[in-house]
Design a protein around this motif. Structure first.
Motif, short mmCIF file in Angstrom:
data_model
loop_
_atom_site.label_atom_id
_atom_site.label_comp_id
_atom_site.label_asym_id
_atom_site.label_seq_id
_atom_site.Cartn_x
_atom_site.Cartn_y
_atom_site.Cartn_z
N THR A 475 -13.73 54.90 7.32
CA THR A 475 -14.08 54.50 6.32
C THR A 475 -14.55 55.74 5.64
OG1 THR A 475 -14.06 54.23 3.30
CG2 THR A 475 -15.80 52.95 4.85
N LYS A 494 -15.26 55.06 0.42
CA LYS A 494 -13.30 55.06 -0.30
C LYS A 494 -12.71 53.67 0.16
CE LYS A 494 -9.03 58.29 0.51
NZ LYS A 494 -8.72 59.26 1.24
N GLU A 495 -12.75 52.76 1.08
CA GLU A 495 -12.13 51.63 1.25
C GLU A 495 -13.31 50.59 1.80
OE1 GLU A 495 -8.94 49.49 4.56
OE2 GLU A 495 -8.96 51.04 4.10
#
Length: 917
Positions: A475, A494-495
């Motif tokens: 990520t 981001k994730e």
């Protein structure tokens, strides 16, 4: 006054429905008083609530005409009639609203014509006593009343928005309305009496013409389809038809009021009327609301119900009723209304238990609160400002649980007002103290914090905690913010694979792995944010870590979450349909489930719950999760459970454990098959508030841990036994053998764990029996030792009495003895009292590491010299860091520092001399 049709209330209700059924209206059942589908409402407060989606254009029906009687409650929020109930003859917290509806079918002409026909032709009301109002520029309705009915044209009046324009809210469907009023006055009312708040000029029916939509700019836009929404106050209409001075004089309330008078021994007259009327109203509200799933509590609709119940309980004091009695009225309410609303018949016993428990709980608070209120009032009753101090109101609330609104009502009855500004200030101070006490906890700032919004603004963040990878996912760190005065950093990934606490399930923890280093993830919130320790402090530059969830912890959480769904359904099947989730916690160590139930869950019920949950687990059912289902479609799934207060989006997740068993809205994480849960074991059942129970349970590794903990407790009992008792335990049930059996079993092998649990239960039965024998033997031995010791002490005291010294002709003795039980204190005290009435005895009694001081002052000494044992021993013990007190003749004290025994013993003679001067 001429009334030509003689009907009871049931006949009036049925006559209304039959009239519209003849005109092709579908007769629909009442919606519940508790609108679980609509979180914008505390209670169903109008007939239109169940058709709200039709007016908003988000729903449809397979009929275009409808009629019903709707159960309504107006006792909180914008529509609140509570304080008026009992003070007049027209207001209620619970009432029925008779209504007829058109969804894009007929409109004003039919609505007006049928209303007039029902009132004047079928029910034969005096036309001269009927007045109608229309919206100021609704010429269509005005002319229809003139041309389609034979009403006196001077009885048609125009009014502004306040009285004759109906709106659902600030935006949405709306339109003009036409109200029908009935004139009870003897001489006939004047036009200015209509809508003037006069009790004898009463609105009975409102015809609403929904023809506009008010947009966000406040502009009125014509609707493509026009609707009719009417509401007739059932209780008011019965009053008209039965020619009564008050709604409470009708047969709607007759039997309830009769029962209140029977129980209280009071007549429905004079100053009793308002209290009896209010109680009659309130018991209806409680019966219908609780039957529909509400429950008294300290928040939301539950608090409204609690206020209503407490108001009724306090009014009962005016009728000299101090014991619980509201529950005794339930049978009358059910008998009167059960045929029309059968749900209250089914829930009668449950409702009775809830109301009785609430009454019993509040009576204690009420007695104490009224006493304290009166104490304050006596001090301020002559104050000219007539202000009840806010500090005292807060003390009543904070210390004794006495509600502010109740303090205000009692103060108002005495002509006082509560200083709510000071009360609110005290409340805020208390909250601030609570916040300060929690300042070390991690608390994510509320939504709307600009600094947090900046962290996620414009960023495409993926939240996916459902696809587990033992190796983690790659990520990127998008934002970082240090939490002030801490070593904790708030990070946006981001994730984000870490589950964020919601729906009772706790957040994931884990690690962020960088090149050559790692950081601990300790929390996750709001799907966007994770908390890590010391990101900045480690000076890690790499922005592309690998996120790894603590997999074992997550799997344990999932086991408990899936088990919670099974528990929910099993509780309903074992304890009754009233069961619903009122709170839950799903952690890695245990699960907790709160539910309404007004008695302790019995041991047999707990065993049945355990067995049925485990039966489902052992069936190895596939746990099916439907992802991103449109909420409209999800709502149509049979037997689906969802929870009031939860915020659901346009799409939801639905977790299914056998479509005929458990189907729930849920955003949490779950096992794939039920046998992964292992063994379900209830570890505790308790009450957390009036009518609310809580169970704790373990699964999987948590069950193994709990079984071992129970075995360790057994081991501690076993260790304390002398050898002869240990021989009574079979070898196969030794604590070591049981521990071995538990630990050799895999946490997800539920059947093997159940066998180990059964062995432990068998052992417990034997261990408890042997322990009872041991404790009985020990008690008998202690009793014999006590008897022997007292015999020795009594002989010694007798000798000391015979050789006692004197100060100013007062005999005294100072003695030190060893005792084995505090029970010996009374025995020694009684012996001295019987043998030394003309003296003072000071005893130092050593019990293990405790030092007890006993001082006896004989009646003769007390009378001649004014000595008080309680005061003396307290004063003397205080000199040595101890404390105590008691009666004038005998008192005790404790000495914290055993090293001071000699000093205490040697100093008493001088202390006594001082007191005898």
């Amino acid at each position: 006054m001429s009334i030509f049709v003689n009907m009871n209330s049931s006949e009036i209700r049925q006559s209304f429905l039959d009239f519209f059924k003849e005109r092709e209206h579908k007769i629909v059942p009442s919606a519940p008083t508790v609108p679980f589908e609509d979180p914008t409402l505390l209670f169903t407060n109008a007939g239109m609530n169940q058709f709200k989606d039709v007016f908003l254009g988000t729903g449809t029906r397979d009929y275009t005409r409808a009629a019903d009687t709707q159960k309504c409650i107006r006792a909180g929020g914008k529509h609140n009639d509570l304080e008026d109930v009992g003070r007049d003859g027209t207001h209620h917290t619970f009432f029925e609203m008779l209504g007829n509806w058109s969804f894009g079918d007929y409109y004003k002409k039919e609505a007006i014509t049928w209303a007039w026909e029902l009132l004047t032709k079928k029910w034969k009301l005096d036309k001269n006593r009927l007045w109608v109002t229309v919206y100021r520029d609704d010429d269509e309705a005005y002319n229809l009343w003139k041309t389609e009915t034979d009403i006196d044209h001077s009885h048609i009046l125009r009014f502004d928005e306040k009285d004759n324009f109906w709106e659902m809210g600030e935006t949405g469907p709306c339109g003009p309305c036409s109200e029908i009023h009935y004139d009870f006055t003897e001489m006939g009312c004047k036009p200015e009496d209509v809508n003037a708040g006069i009790d004898d000029v009463m609105e009975i029916w409102n015809l609403v013409f929904i023809q506009y939509n008010r947009n966000e700019k406040g502009e009125l836009e014509p609707l493509p389809k026009k609707h009719i929404d009417t509401g007739m106050g059932f209780e008011r209409m019965v009053r008209v038809m039965q020619n009564k001075k008050s709604n409470y004089d009708t047969d709607v309330f007759e039997e309830i009021i009769k029962k209140i008078c029977e129980i209280s021994g009071k007549k429905h007259e004079g100053e009793n009327i308002s209290a009896i009327n209010a109680i009659a109203d309130h018991i209806r509200t409680l019966v219908f609301a609780i039957s529909d799933g509400a429950i008294p509590s300290n928040e939301g609709r539950g608090y409204v119900l609690r206020r209503i119940l407490r108001r009724a309980s306090r009014l009962a004091r005016k009728l000299d009723l101090k014991e619980p009695f509201l529950y005794k009225l339930i049978d009358v309410v059910v008998e009167k209304n059960g045929k029309v609303f059968p749900e209250i018949v089914d829930k009668k016993d449950y409702v009775s238990k809830i109301i009785k428990a609430e009454e019993e709980s509040f009576n204690v608070t009420l007695d104490k609160g009224i006493e304290l209120f009166n104490n304050v009032y006596e001090k301020i009753k002559n104050n000219k400002d007539k202000i009840f101090p806010g500090e005292d109101a807060f003390k009543l609330y904070d210390t004794y649980g006495f509600p502010l609104d109740l303090t205000e009502v009692i103060a108002e009855e005495k002509g006082f007002k509560v200083d709510t500004n000071i009360f609110n200030s005290e409340m805020e101070n208390q909250k601030e103290r609570a916040r300060s006490a929690r300042k070390s906890e991690l608390v994510l700032a509320e939504d709307g914090d600009d600094s947090l919004n900046e962290l996620i603004a414009g960023k495409n963040i993926i939240y996916n905690p459902y696809d587990l990878s033992p190796k983690g996912i790659a990520t990127e760190i998008l934002s970082v913010k240090r939490i002030p005065s801490s070593d904790i950093d708030l990070i946006v990934l981001k994730e984000n694979p870490f589950y964020s606490e919601s729906g009772g399930q706790i957040s994931d923890t884990g690690k962020l792995i960088f090149n050559g280093s790692e950081l601990e993830v300790i929390d996750s919130k709001n799907k966007y944010f994770i908390y890590v320790k010391d990101y900045d402090g480690n000076r890690i530059i790499d922005k592309n870590p690998k996120a790894i969830i603590d997999l074992e912890r997550r799997l344990a959480i999932q086991r408990n979450h899936s088990a919670t769904h099974i528990v929910h359904e099993v509780l309903k099947r074992v304890l009754g349909s009233h069961i619903k989730q009122m709170g839950s916690l799903v952690s890695d160590e245990y699960l907790r489930f709160d539910f309404p139930h007004f008695q302790k869950v019995t041991d047999d019920e707990l065993r049945r719950i355990e067995d049925e949950v485990n039966d489902k687990i052992f069936q190895n059912i596939l746990v099916n999760t439907l992802v991103d289902i449109p909420i409209e479609e999800a709502n149509e799934i049979p037997n689906v459970k969802k929870f009031f207060g939860e915020k659901y989006g346009e799409k939801v997740r639905v977790v299914i454990i056998d479509e005929n068993f458990s189907v729930e809205f849920c955003g949490g994480t779950h096992v794939k098959k039920t046998d992964e849960i292992g063994l379900f074991k209830i570890t505790k059942e308790e009450s957390i508030s009036s009518g609310v129970r809580r169970i704790f349970a373990a699964t999987g590794e948590g069950t193994k841990k709990w079984l071992n903990e129970q075995n360790e407790k057994v081991k501690a009992i076993y260790t304390a036994w002398p050898e002869p008792f240990k021989k009574n335990i079979p070898e196969n049930l030794s604590v070591d053998k049981i521990a071995d059996k538990i630990n050799k079993t895999s946490y997800d092998d539920g059947k093997a764990l159940k066998d180990a649990s059964k062995t432990l239960d068998e052992a417990l039965e034997i261990y408890n029996k042997v322990n009872d024998e041991y404790l009985e033997s020990k008690k008998k031995e202690e009793k014999e030792n006590l008897k022997k010791n007292l015999s020795v002490i009594f002989e010694k005291i007798k000798n000391e009495i015979d050789s006692a010294k004197s100060i100013n002709d007062v005999k005294y003795l100072i003695s030190e003895e060893k005792i084995y039980s505090k029970d010996e204190l009374k025995e020694i005290s009684d012996f001295v009292n019987s043998n030394f009435k003309d003296g003072v005895a000071f005893m130092i009694l050593n019990q293990d590491d405790k030092v007890n001081l006993l001082l006896y002052v004989g009646d003769i000494v007390s009378s001649n010299h004014g000595l008080n044992a309680g005061k003396l021993v307290g004063e003397y013990a205080k000199k040595f860091g101890g404390g105590g007190g008691g009666k004038a003749n005998v008192a005790t004290a404790g000495l914290k520092d055993a090293s001071k025994v000699e000093e205490v013993k040697n100093g008493f003679e001088e202390f006594l001399k001082e007191k005898l001067k």
